[in-house]
Motif scaffolding. Sequence first.
Motif, PDB file in Angstrom:
ATOM      1  N   THR A 113      13.767  -6.870  15.867  1.00  0.00           N
ATOM      2  CA  THR A 113      13.265  -6.514  17.158  1.00  0.00           C
ATOM      3  C   THR A 113      11.949  -6.828  17.751  1.00  0.00           C
ATOM      4  N   ASP A 114      11.403  -6.134  16.907  1.00  0.00           N
ATOM      5  CA  ASP A 114      10.192  -6.701  17.519  1.00  0.00           C
ATOM      6  C   ASP A 114       9.872  -5.066  18.119  1.00  0.00           C
ATOM      7  N   GLU A 115      10.583  -4.245  17.875  1.00  0.00           N
ATOM      8  CA  GLU A 115       9.939  -3.261  18.163  1.00  0.00           C
ATOM      9  C   GLU A 115      10.074  -1.885  17.542  1.00  0.00           C
ATOM     10  N   GLU A 116       9.513  -0.700  17.804  1.00  0.00           N
ATOM     11  CA  GLU A 116       8.951   0.855  17.167  1.00  0.00           C
ATOM     12  C   GLU A 116       9.959   1.297  16.644  1.00  0.00           C
ATOM     13  N   VAL A 117      10.786   1.825  15.340  1.00  0.00           N
ATOM     14  CA  VAL A 117      11.492   2.378  15.128  1.00  0.00           C
ATOM     15  C   VAL A 117      10.763   3.858  15.130  1.00  0.00           C
ATOM     16  N   THR A 118      12.097   5.248  15.483  1.00  0.00           N
ATOM     17  CA  THR A 118      11.162   6.631  15.937  1.00  0.00           C
ATOM     18  C   THR A 118      12.262   7.181  15.233  1.00  0.00           C
ATOM     19  N   ASN A 119      12.078   8.657  14.995  1.00  0.00           N
ATOM     20  CA  ASN A 119      12.855   9.269  14.226  1.00  0.00           C
ATOM     21  C   ASN A 119      14.220   8.474  14.188  1.00  0.00           C
ATOM     22  N   LEU A 120      14.207   8.382  12.942  1.00  0.00           N
ATOM     23  CA  LEU A 120      15.435   8.165  12.023  1.00  0.00           C
ATOM     24  C   LEU A 120      15.566   8.326  10.750  1.00  0.00           C
ATOM     25  N   LYS A 121      16.340   9.447  10.854  1.00  0.00           N
ATOM     26  CA  LYS A 121      16.886  10.434   9.943  1.00  0.00           C
ATOM     27  C   LYS A 121      17.414   9.825   8.816  1.00  0.00           C
ATOM     28  N   ALA A 122      17.123  10.324   7.663  1.00  0.00           N
ATOM     29  CA  ALA A 122      17.092   9.287   6.155  1.00  0.00           C
ATOM     30  C   ALA A 122      16.909  10.156   5.642  1.00  0.00           C
ATOM     31  N   THR A 123      17.417   9.878   4.168  1.00  0.00           N
ATOM     32  CA  THR A 123      17.530  11.019   2.814  1.00  0.00           C
ATOM     33  C   THR A 123      17.081   9.618   1.656  1.00  0.00           C
ATOM     34  N   ILE A 124      16.149   9.697   0.730  1.00  0.00           N
ATOM     35  CA  ILE A 124      15.402   9.240  -0.293  1.00  0.00           C
ATOM     36  C   ILE A 124      15.718   9.900  -2.017  1.00  0.00           C
ATOM     37  N   THR A 125      16.001   9.180  -2.291  1.00  0.00           N
ATOM     38  CA  THR A 125      15.992  10.231  -3.888  1.00  0.00           C
ATOM     39  C   THR A 125      14.751   9.711  -4.331  1.00  0.00           C
ATOM     40  N   ASN A 126      14.345  10.913  -4.917  1.00  0.00           N
ATOM     41  CA  ASN A 126      12.986  10.835  -5.314  1.00  0.00           C
ATOM     42  C   ASN A 126      12.506  10.298  -7.188  1.00  0.00           C
ATOM     43  N   LYS A 127      11.886  10.711  -7.691  1.00  0.00           N
ATOM     44  CA  LYS A 127      11.772   9.848  -9.057  1.00  0.00           C
ATOM     45  C   LYS A 127      12.242  10.273  -9.833  1.00  0.00           C
ATOM     46  N   ASP A 128      12.490  12.424  -9.612  1.00  0.00           N
ATOM     47  CA  ASP A 128      13.418  13.319 -10.476  1.00  0.00           C
ATOM     48  C   ASP A 128      14.175  13.305 -10.386  1.00  0.00           C
ATOM     49  N   GLY A 129      15.298  12.711  -9.484  1.00  0.00           N
ATOM     50  CA  GLY A 129      16.420  12.483  -8.827  1.00  0.00           C
ATOM     51  C   GLY A 129      16.825  13.361  -7.552  1.00  0.00           C
ATOM     52  N   ARG A 130      15.883  14.238  -7.299  1.00  0.00           N
ATOM     53  CA  ARG A 130      16.215  14.710  -6.568  1.00  0.00           C
ATOM     54  C   ARG A 130      16.479  14.338  -4.751  1.00  0.00           C
ATOM     55  N   SER A 154       1.075  -0.973   0.004  1.00  0.00           N
ATOM     56  CA  SER A 154      -0.156   0.056  -0.064  1.00  0.00           C
ATOM     57  C   SER A 154       1.038   1.412   0.352  1.00  0.00           C
ATOM     58  N   PHE A 155       0.512   2.506  -0.356  1.00  0.00           N
ATOM     59  CA  PHE A 155       1.160   3.761  -0.727  1.00  0.00           C
ATOM     60  C   PHE A 155      -0.058   4.602  -0.817  1.00  0.00           C
ATOM     61  N   ASN A 156       0.192   5.778   0.750  1.00  0.00           N
ATOM     62  CA  ASN A 156      -0.347   6.660   0.182  1.00  0.00           C
ATOM     63  C   ASN A 156      -0.753   7.567  -0.605  1.00  0.00           C
ATOM     64  N   ARG A 157      -1.352   8.664  -0.553  1.00  0.00           N
ATOM     65  CA  ARG A 157      -1.273  10.418  -1.030  1.00  0.00           C
ATOM     66  C   ARG A 157       0.221  10.886  -0.930  1.00  0.00           C
ATOM     67  N   ALA A 158      -0.062  11.007   0.402  1.00  0.00           N
ATOM     68  CA  ALA A 158       1.145  11.764   0.449  1.00  0.00           C
ATOM     69  C   ALA A 158       2.857  11.124   0.408  1.00  0.00           C
ATOM     70  N   ALA A 159       2.612   9.619   0.315  1.00  0.00           N
ATOM     71  CA  ALA A 159       4.112   8.971  -0.210  1.00  0.00           C
ATOM     72  C   ALA A 159       3.903   8.913  -1.397  1.00  0.00           C
ATOM     73  N   GLU A 160       3.536   9.042  -2.432  1.00  0.00           N
ATOM     74  CA  GLU A 160       3.594   9.746  -3.979  1.00  0.00           C
ATOM     75  C   GLU A 160       3.854  11.182  -4.110  1.00  0.00           C
ATOM     76  N   LYS A 161       2.932  11.643  -3.069  1.00  0.00           N
ATOM     77  CA  LYS A 161       3.830  13.351  -3.664  1.00  0.00           C
ATOM     78  C   LYS A 161       4.817  13.687  -3.051  1.00  0.00           C
ATOM     79  N   ILE A 162       5.244  12.765  -1.795  1.00  0.00           N
ATOM     80  CA  ILE A 162       6.976  13.048  -1.286  1.00  0.00           C
ATOM     81  C   ILE A 162       7.438  12.369  -2.291  1.00  0.00           C
ATOM     82  N   SER A 163       7.482  11.032  -2.901  1.00  0.00           N
ATOM     83  CA  SER A 163       8.539  10.137  -3.781  1.00  0.00           C
ATOM     84  C   SER A 163       8.248  10.582  -4.667  1.00  0.00           C
ATOM     85  N   GLY A 164       7.048  11.258  -5.545  1.00  0.00           N
ATOM     86  CA  GLY A 164       6.822  11.662  -6.875  1.00  0.00           C
ATOM     87  C   GLY A 164       6.613  10.068  -7.678  1.00  0.00           C
ATOM     88  N   PHE A 165       6.469   9.141  -7.249  1.00  0.00           N
ATOM     89  CA  PHE A 165       5.691   7.834  -7.381  1.00  0.00           C
ATOM     90  C   PHE A 165       4.641   7.662  -6.976  1.00  0.00           C
TER      91      PHE A 165
END
Length: 823
Positions: A444-461, A402-413
């Motif tokens: 670990t069966d534990e929630e991972v929170t506030n982990l910082k990362a960087t993704i590459t969107n569909k446009d390469g940004r 599943s993939f929500n509308r905000a994920a579409e907007k952020i990733s470009g996919f």
Amino acid sequence: MQTNDPQKTDARMSKSSLNSIADPAFTVDKELNITFFNRAAEKMIGVKRWDVVGKKCYDVFRTSICKSSCALKQAFQLGEKIISHNIGLKNSQNAELSVIAFSTAFFDDENEFDGGVEIFRESLDNKKDECQNSLSDSILESIAEGAFSVDNDWHITSFNRAAEEMTGVHRSDAIGRKCYEVFKADICKSSCALRQSIETGRDVINPKVTIRDIEGDIIPISVSSSALRNEKFEVIGGVEIFSDTSDIEKLRQNVSLCDTIFESIVEGAFSVDHDWYITSFNRAAEEMTGVHRSDAIGRKCYEVFKADICKSSCALKQSIETGRDVSNPKVTIRDIEGDIIPIKISASALRNENFEVIGGVETFCNTSDIEGLRRELSLSDYILDSIGDGAFTVDEDWNITSFNRAAEKISGFSKDEAIGRKCFDVFKATICKDSCALKQSIETDEEVTNLKATITNKDGRLVPINVTASALRDEDGNVIGGVENFRDCSVLEEMRKEISEQYTFQDIISKNHKIRNIFTILPNIAKSDSTVLIEGPSGSGKELFAKAIHDLSTRTGRYVALNCAALPDTLLESELFGYKKGAFTGAKGDKLGRFALAEGGTFFLDEVGDISPALQLRLLRVLQEKEYEPLGSTSTVKADVRVIAATNRDLEKLVDEGSFRRDLFFRLNVIKISLPSLAERKEDIPILVDHFIHKFNNLKQKDIEFASPEVIRLLMRHDFPGNIRELENIIEYSFVMCHSGVIEVGCLPDGFAEPGQEQTKQNQATSESATPLSNAEAGTILAALQKFEGHRGKTAAFLGVEKTTLWRKMKKYQIVFPVGKKR
């Protein structure tokens, strides 16, 4: 002459009320002709009321929305108050003022537009978000009932103090969680009121709901939910107000309606018998209506309240006739002065021991604050809510399911492009290979929170995000995949960058007015080739200014620096001018001096006050004749070098003492820059701390976010004899000692806190959550208090706030500052 016309009486009362408020206000008729203009409006616009009454409001105010989107007309079309931010209007001197406009329309008997009232409040553009957030929080906390707001994904975004007290859950533990995880209400899965409001855009009332508090106890409540809208009136979340109905349930069972129980209800409450005579009237009802209970008891309820539903759809009558509870979220009553008050009501039948209906009880609360909350939350949270949280789920093989509308907007996919693909193929995140949040959570069966990362969107940004991941389980508790929420942090990074750029010039960071004045003249200094003398205490950043002058200049040569106090005379001379082969024992070849290395560029002479008189003479010749002779050479070398000298000593005093040549002093002192110590620019400490945290995060590969308000307060009280260099060393030491994302008092060097500050360390665990914004605000307040020796009135005036606001902010940040003798 006395009039018996109640409408005219009401109008006079309304004008009296408008004149008594501090905000500018005016009223218009249905043709938009001004009918009343209060004193505050006269003062703001600079005209008298008799000069504007009868004129069109848009001819007087000339606002930016008059012709395109009149707020009063919009208020009529929507049937509710409109709040318009950053409206530009012009006063009598043609100066433009930025205001917030609160517009309310009037309706005639046929429900047609009959004019309206508009109230202005001055606003500051560069503090718009802060003002909106402050106003929203103020409205939220002013509500006696529990209140919270959610975004479109049901994450709690606001949680007031009454909600904390009712549920036992602190707001820091509630905000960011799903609302149904916090409340565990009996309607969450089947008939969620917030869901109905968000889906329909309408208010939803439910008088019979149960929730569980933090200890698992069941609490009966009544809820009222509404949709939150942005400036385009799109639904972006919801707000829910809830009140504990335990007292009302007990009240219903108690036929005598004892005053003790009645007074325990924070809402207005009254009871009536079968003939509609009021039999009880609590203190909250007195305060809301202005009618004393002795004047209310024994009178018909509709004579006291004059509600708009009294004749057509009385809630008490419906409840008594049907024996059921009746709620109405939109009712208006009139108080003793004739002013209209919006309320929501809940009515129930009263029964005796034989369960026979003997009357009714009605509770009501003022919804003015709720309406304001709905509007203000929509505006102040609009930017962050429009970003949204992206969300997606994966199965055990990491295929996206599943993939929500905000994920579409952020990733470009699009959803269709993402579902079925491996999550790492879609996001290409920096954590995918080594520290996948979903993998950690599932293993670990534990929630991972506030982990910082960087993704590459569909446009390469590259897009910076904040990640929270959890495992997904089936009904038997078996892991069947995972869910990940991620928030686009691009806006926050841009805001941080804008703030940094606002107070940064070249590599120099400051908002001190003396330093800012130097910033303005540095480009002009850089354009010339004149010698510059920079004075300032050690560690105040003299070399940064020298580098800035060189970088801003058109000189193409190198920037060369030399500390004159670090070398003895014999070495210093050869370093300055160079030498030829055989000039002295060990001179086996030619060596260029610093003047030669700086040819066509800039030569920075630090600690020039420590040069011996003999070398002073040689340096004078270079400055005066633009030439020098290397050691052991018989030929003169021309020098095209711009000299910038610096010292932490008083050269004029050294000249008077005879240890520094007067003619050299005047050659150096062509353009003089005097830098203040850090003790004189303490308002820079919060932004310097933020700068050093960012610097050491990169150098030491750490992820510290900020320093706590207690740390900032201690730093603001320190004198910093070592200036900026000392502050940098303190932050570097704290990085070594800090093992969390926040620098706390315990991370500071031993003995750093003064004896009077030990209590601050003891209260550290109970301190309010820190943010970079709160650190900066606390630091600014402390600097102003120091400037005016603790005088509250002068400090408040300097900061541009009321004294009561200053007291509230000092209490919020636990600032205790002794009042000076001059207070």
